[in-house]
Scaffold this motif. Sequence first.
Motif, PDB file in Angstrom:
ATOM      1  N   PHE A 140       0.960  -1.100   0.078  1.00 23.41           N
ATOM      2  CA  PHE A 140       0.213   0.037  -0.173  1.00 23.41           C
ATOM      3  C   PHE A 140       1.027   1.147  -0.117  1.00 23.41           C
ATOM      4  CE2 PHE A 140      -2.762   2.887   2.797  1.00 23.41           C
ATOM      5  CZ  PHE A 140      -3.167   3.652   1.580  1.00 23.41           C
ATOM      6  N   LEU A 141       0.779   1.741  -1.213  1.00 23.30           N
ATOM      7  CA  LEU A 141       1.588   3.043  -1.296  1.00 23.30           C
ATOM      8  C   LEU A 141       0.737   4.238  -1.177  1.00 23.30           C
ATOM      9  CD1 LEU A 141       4.635   4.560  -2.076  1.00 23.30           C
ATOM     10  CD2 LEU A 141       3.743   3.964  -4.573  1.00 23.30           C
ATOM     11  N   HIS A 142       1.005   5.443  -0.539  1.00 28.15           N
ATOM     12  CA  HIS A 142      -0.011   6.345  -0.322  1.00 28.15           C
ATOM     13  C   HIS A 142       1.041   7.775  -0.342  1.00 28.15           C
ATOM     14  CE1 HIS A 142       0.303   7.051   3.876  1.00 28.15           C
ATOM     15  NE2 HIS A 142       0.655   5.812   4.052  1.00 28.15           N
ATOM     16  N   LYS A 143       0.050   8.904  -0.261  1.00 27.09           N
ATOM     17  CA  LYS A 143       0.290  10.049   0.181  1.00 27.09           C
ATOM     18  C   LYS A 143      -1.126  10.593   0.812  1.00 27.09           C
ATOM     19  CE  LYS A 143       2.543  14.656   0.156  1.00 27.09           C
ATOM     20  NZ  LYS A 143       3.298  15.596  -0.536  1.00 27.09           N
ATOM     21  N   LEU A 144      -1.353  10.253   2.326  1.00 28.03           N
ATOM     22  CA  LEU A 144      -2.484  10.576   2.875  1.00 28.03           C
ATOM     23  C   LEU A 144      -2.292  11.558   3.863  1.00 28.03           C
ATOM     24  CD1 LEU A 144      -3.691   6.911   3.474  1.00 28.03           C
ATOM     25  CD2 LEU A 144      -4.991   8.652   2.399  1.00 28.03           C
ATOM     26  N   THR A 145      -1.296  12.311   3.802  1.00 25.21           N
ATOM     27  CA  THR A 145      -0.884  13.396   4.720  1.00 25.21           C
ATOM     28  C   THR A 145      -2.048  14.305   4.990  1.00 25.21           C
ATOM     29  OG1 THR A 145       0.164  14.631   2.848  1.00 25.21           O
ATOM     30  CG2 THR A 145       1.427  13.513   4.559  1.00 25.21           C
ATOM     31  N   ASP A 146      -2.650  14.734   3.958  1.00 27.37           N
ATOM     32  CA  ASP A 146      -3.770  15.976   4.131  1.00 27.37           C
ATOM     33  C   ASP A 146      -5.064  15.309   4.673  1.00 27.37           C
ATOM     34  OD1 ASP A 146      -1.913  17.774   2.795  1.00 27.37           O
ATOM     35  OD2 ASP A 146      -3.024  17.906   1.144  1.00 27.37           O
ATOM     36  N   VAL A 147      -5.352  13.950   4.452  1.00 26.66           N
ATOM     37  CA  VAL A 147      -6.341  13.387   4.897  1.00 26.66           C
ATOM     38  C   VAL A 147      -6.028  12.923   6.371  1.00 26.66           C
ATOM     39  CG1 VAL A 147      -7.904  11.312   4.478  1.00 26.66           C
ATOM     40  CG2 VAL A 147      -6.747  12.363   2.673  1.00 26.66           C
ATOM     41  N   ILE A 148      -5.004  12.482   6.753  1.00 23.22           N
ATOM     42  CA  ILE A 148      -4.731  12.178   8.104  1.00 23.22           C
ATOM     43  C   ILE A 148      -4.691  13.590   8.858  1.00 23.22           C
ATOM     44  CG2 ILE A 148      -3.097  11.345   9.635  1.00 23.22           C
ATOM     45  CD1 ILE A 148      -2.101   9.357   7.491  1.00 23.22           C
ATOM     46  N   ALA A 149      -4.156  14.351   8.528  1.00 23.41           N
ATOM     47  CA  ALA A 149      -4.280  15.840   9.338  1.00 23.41           C
ATOM     48  C   ALA A 149      -5.656  16.255   9.236  1.00 23.41           C
ATOM     49  CB  ALA A 149      -3.410  16.940   8.405  1.00 23.41           C
ATOM     50  N   SER A 150      -6.587  16.219   8.612  1.00 30.50           N
ATOM     51  CA  SER A 150      -7.866  16.753   8.479  1.00 30.50           C
ATOM     52  C   SER A 150      -8.417  15.795   9.724  1.00 30.50           C
ATOM     53  CB  SER A 150      -8.652  16.576   7.014  1.00 30.50           C
ATOM     54  OG  SER A 150     -10.018  16.863   7.345  1.00 30.50           O
ATOM     55  N   ALA A 151      -8.496  14.435   9.530  1.00 30.16           N
ATOM     56  CA  ALA A 151      -9.182  13.699  10.351  1.00 30.16           C
ATOM     57  C   ALA A 151      -8.638  13.791  11.664  1.00 30.16           C
ATOM     58  CB  ALA A 151      -8.715  11.997   9.890  1.00 30.16           C
ATOM     59  N   ASP A 152      -7.412  13.849  11.787  1.00 35.20           N
ATOM     60  CA  ASP A 152      -6.734  14.131  13.457  1.00 35.20           C
ATOM     61  C   ASP A 152      -7.110  15.577  13.956  1.00 35.20           C
ATOM     62  OD1 ASP A 152      -5.456  11.675  13.202  1.00 35.20           O
ATOM     63  OD2 ASP A 152      -3.515  12.688  12.871  1.00 35.20           O
ATOM     64  N   GLN A 153      -7.755  16.302  13.071  1.00 37.05           N
ATOM     65  CA  GLN A 153      -8.260  17.551  13.391  1.00 37.05           C
ATOM     66  C   GLN A 153      -9.758  17.515  13.792  1.00 37.05           C
ATOM     67  OE1 GLN A 153      -6.552  21.474  11.559  1.00 37.05           O
ATOM     68  NE2 GLN A 153      -5.286  19.904  10.518  1.00 37.05           N
ATOM     69  N   GLY A 154     -10.420  16.299  13.694  1.00 39.58           N
ATOM     70  CA  GLY A 154     -11.698  15.927  13.845  1.00 39.58           C
ATOM     71  C   GLY A 154     -12.829  16.265  12.784  1.00 39.58           C
ATOM     72  N   GLU A 155     -12.342  16.393  11.582  1.00 43.65           N
ATOM     73  CA  GLU A 155     -13.227  16.404  10.328  1.00 43.65           C
ATOM     74  C   GLU A 155     -13.887  15.006  10.273  1.00 43.65           C
ATOM     75  OE1 GLU A 155     -15.151  16.420   6.727  1.00 43.65           O
ATOM     76  OE2 GLU A 155     -13.477  15.385   6.818  1.00 43.65           O
ATOM     77  N   GLU A 156     -15.168  14.824  10.143  1.00 45.08           N
ATOM     78  CA  GLU A 156     -15.890  13.637  10.071  1.00 45.08           C
ATOM     79  C   GLU A 156     -15.804  12.887   9.117  1.00 45.08           C
ATOM     80  OE1 GLU A 156     -20.514  12.136  10.715  1.00 45.08           O
ATOM     81  OE2 GLU A 156     -20.219  14.249  10.436  1.00 45.08           O
ATOM     82  N   LYS A 157     -15.834  13.393   7.861  1.00 46.64           N
ATOM     83  CA  LYS A 157     -15.682  12.598   6.596  1.00 46.64           C
ATOM     84  C   LYS A 157     -14.275  11.897   6.512  1.00 46.64           C
ATOM     85  CE  LYS A 157     -16.055  12.534   1.645  1.00 46.64           C
ATOM     86  NZ  LYS A 157     -16.254  13.141   0.315  1.00 46.64           N
ATOM     87  N   THR A 158     -13.160  12.428   6.615  1.00 46.95           N
ATOM     88  CA  THR A 158     -12.007  12.114   6.679  1.00 46.95           C
ATOM     89  C   THR A 158     -11.692  11.026   7.791  1.00 46.95           C
ATOM     90  OG1 THR A 158     -10.895  14.154   7.563  1.00 46.95           O
ATOM     91  CG2 THR A 158     -10.919  14.016   5.526  1.00 46.95           C
ATOM     92  N   SER A 159     -12.248  11.499   8.743  1.00 48.29           N
ATOM     93  CA  SER A 159     -12.233  10.450  10.276  1.00 48.29           C
ATOM     94  C   SER A 159     -12.589   9.241   9.855  1.00 48.29           C
ATOM     95  CB  SER A 159     -12.855  10.987  11.438  1.00 48.29           C
ATOM     96  OG  SER A 159     -12.039  12.360  11.748  1.00 48.29           O
ATOM     97  N   ILE A 160     -13.615   8.903   8.923  1.00 48.93           N
ATOM     98  CA  ILE A 160     -14.386   7.885   8.822  1.00 48.93           C
ATOM     99  C   ILE A 160     -13.407   6.949   7.967  1.00 48.93           C
ATOM    100  CG2 ILE A 160     -16.256   6.692   7.586  1.00 48.93           C
ATOM    101  CD1 ILE A 160     -18.052   8.811   8.604  1.00 48.93           C
ATOM    102  N   ILE A 161     -12.948   7.658   6.618  1.00 49.73           N
ATOM    103  CA  ILE A 161     -12.032   7.322   5.848  1.00 49.73           C
ATOM    104  C   ILE A 161     -10.714   6.722   6.432  1.00 49.73           C
ATOM    105  CG2 ILE A 161     -10.347   7.697   4.079  1.00 49.73           C
ATOM    106  CD1 ILE A 161     -12.450   9.870   3.103  1.00 49.73           C
ATOM    107  N   ILE A 162     -10.184   7.566   7.291  1.00 54.95           N
ATOM    108  CA  ILE A 162      -8.739   6.855   7.995  1.00 54.95           C
ATOM    109  C   ILE A 162      -9.287   5.809   8.917  1.00 54.95           C
ATOM    110  CG2 ILE A 162      -7.172   7.545   9.519  1.00 54.95           C
ATOM    111  CD1 ILE A 162      -6.604   8.472   6.714  1.00 54.95           C
ATOM    112  N   ASN A 163     -10.200   5.795   9.555  1.00 57.55           N
ATOM    113  CA  ASN A 163     -10.550   4.952  10.570  1.00 57.55           C
ATOM    114  C   ASN A 163     -10.927   3.447   9.967  1.00 57.55           C
ATOM    115  OD1 ASN A 163     -10.337   6.419  12.835  1.00 57.55           O
ATOM    116  ND2 ASN A 163     -12.706   6.740  12.935  1.00 57.55           N
ATOM    117  N   ARG A 164     -11.279   3.490   8.536  1.00 55.97           N
ATOM    118  CA  ARG A 164     -11.714   2.376   7.554  1.00 55.97           C
ATOM    119  C   ARG A 164     -10.232   1.740   7.011  1.00 55.97           C
ATOM    120  NH1 ARG A 164     -15.898   4.131   4.363  1.00 55.97           N
ATOM    121  NH2 ARG A 164     -14.200   4.975   2.973  1.00 55.97           N
TER     122      ARG A 164
END
Length: 357
Positions: free
Chosen positions: A57-81
């Motif tokens: 699994f090769l990724h650049k999820l930095t922005d998604v992780i940052a958004s999730a860690d700040q509590g954004e609901e949609k990205t939190s669901i994605i990262i948790n999954r």
Amino acid sequence: MNVNQSFSKSLGIWISDKKSQKLNWKELIVSCNSHGYNIVKLDIEKPFEEQGEINIFLHKLTDVIASADQGEEKTSIIINRIEQYLSNHPNVLVIDPLDNVRILLNRFNYYSILKEESSLRKIGIFTPTFAEFKTNNINENYDIMRQNGVTFPVICKPTVAHGSKLAHEMVVIFNKRGLSVCKPPCVVQSFVNHNAVLHKIFVVGNRYNIAQRPSLKNFYASDDLDPIFYSTGEVCKADSQSTLSILDPQDMADRNMCLNEDKIKTIIQILRRRIGLVLYGFDVVIDNVTGNHAVIDINVFPSYDNFPNFFEHLLECIEEMECTENSNGVTEVCSRNRLINVGSCSNKYGVVGMNIN
């Protein structure tokens, strides 16, 4: 590779749509296929289980992780999954592990890691003194600066290093009154005069490449100067022509300091041990008085557009990691003696690059 040969492994990749447009997919597919890997372009809004088997699994999820860690609901669901998927499939090789990536999403955290490495200063490597502001109170922030040995001029940077364009918006501050422009949470870092030369080091496992870029000119503390706002993209790209990079006449006579490659190797080794990433880069400036090397920023999966034969080196690194995992159950650990400067190597494959910032 024989056209009838089947692929032995699948490489699942995810980068944002915007960044995907900068990727040379044709070259990536050719390189992957020649190494026996099939590419699966992943959709992070759907369960990975529905998208076929993946081994890497090769990724650049930095922005998604940052958004999730700040509590954004949609990205939190994605990262948790995604984290649940990786937990359920421990044999998937992840480049890079999400928890390791998180370390570099916070400037204060990774500056603190560098500060803890006291052995670095003994050999002329350091991170400039820094402090974190969590309030708008100028007097309180000034006291925090003094307690941490931070001196003017300073660079003020957002604490969160990824997640939005604002993460790359900086301010040069020359005096106490200038602290009024700081927007917490942020980090202030003592500015090191370095004759407007920045050295960017790009790392792929135990391979690295060094590129020289323009940077900020020399600055000095002043009670009269107002803060200077700038974006790193405007000043430090290869083709940048900012007036902020033009040395003042009194600085023209300053000699240019030479980069010490042994020090770069030491930094790579320590970052690999402390942060554990395969794909990262860091910025170094050379103090124009002492010649000491200052690490001023670290980046996850930076631009590799000028990294010679990037895809080939990436795939060779993946193969090495898989081989090491199969033999002793741990991923490859970078050895200082094995570090390879790919810019010094012969052009074996032709230039294959990408820009994934």
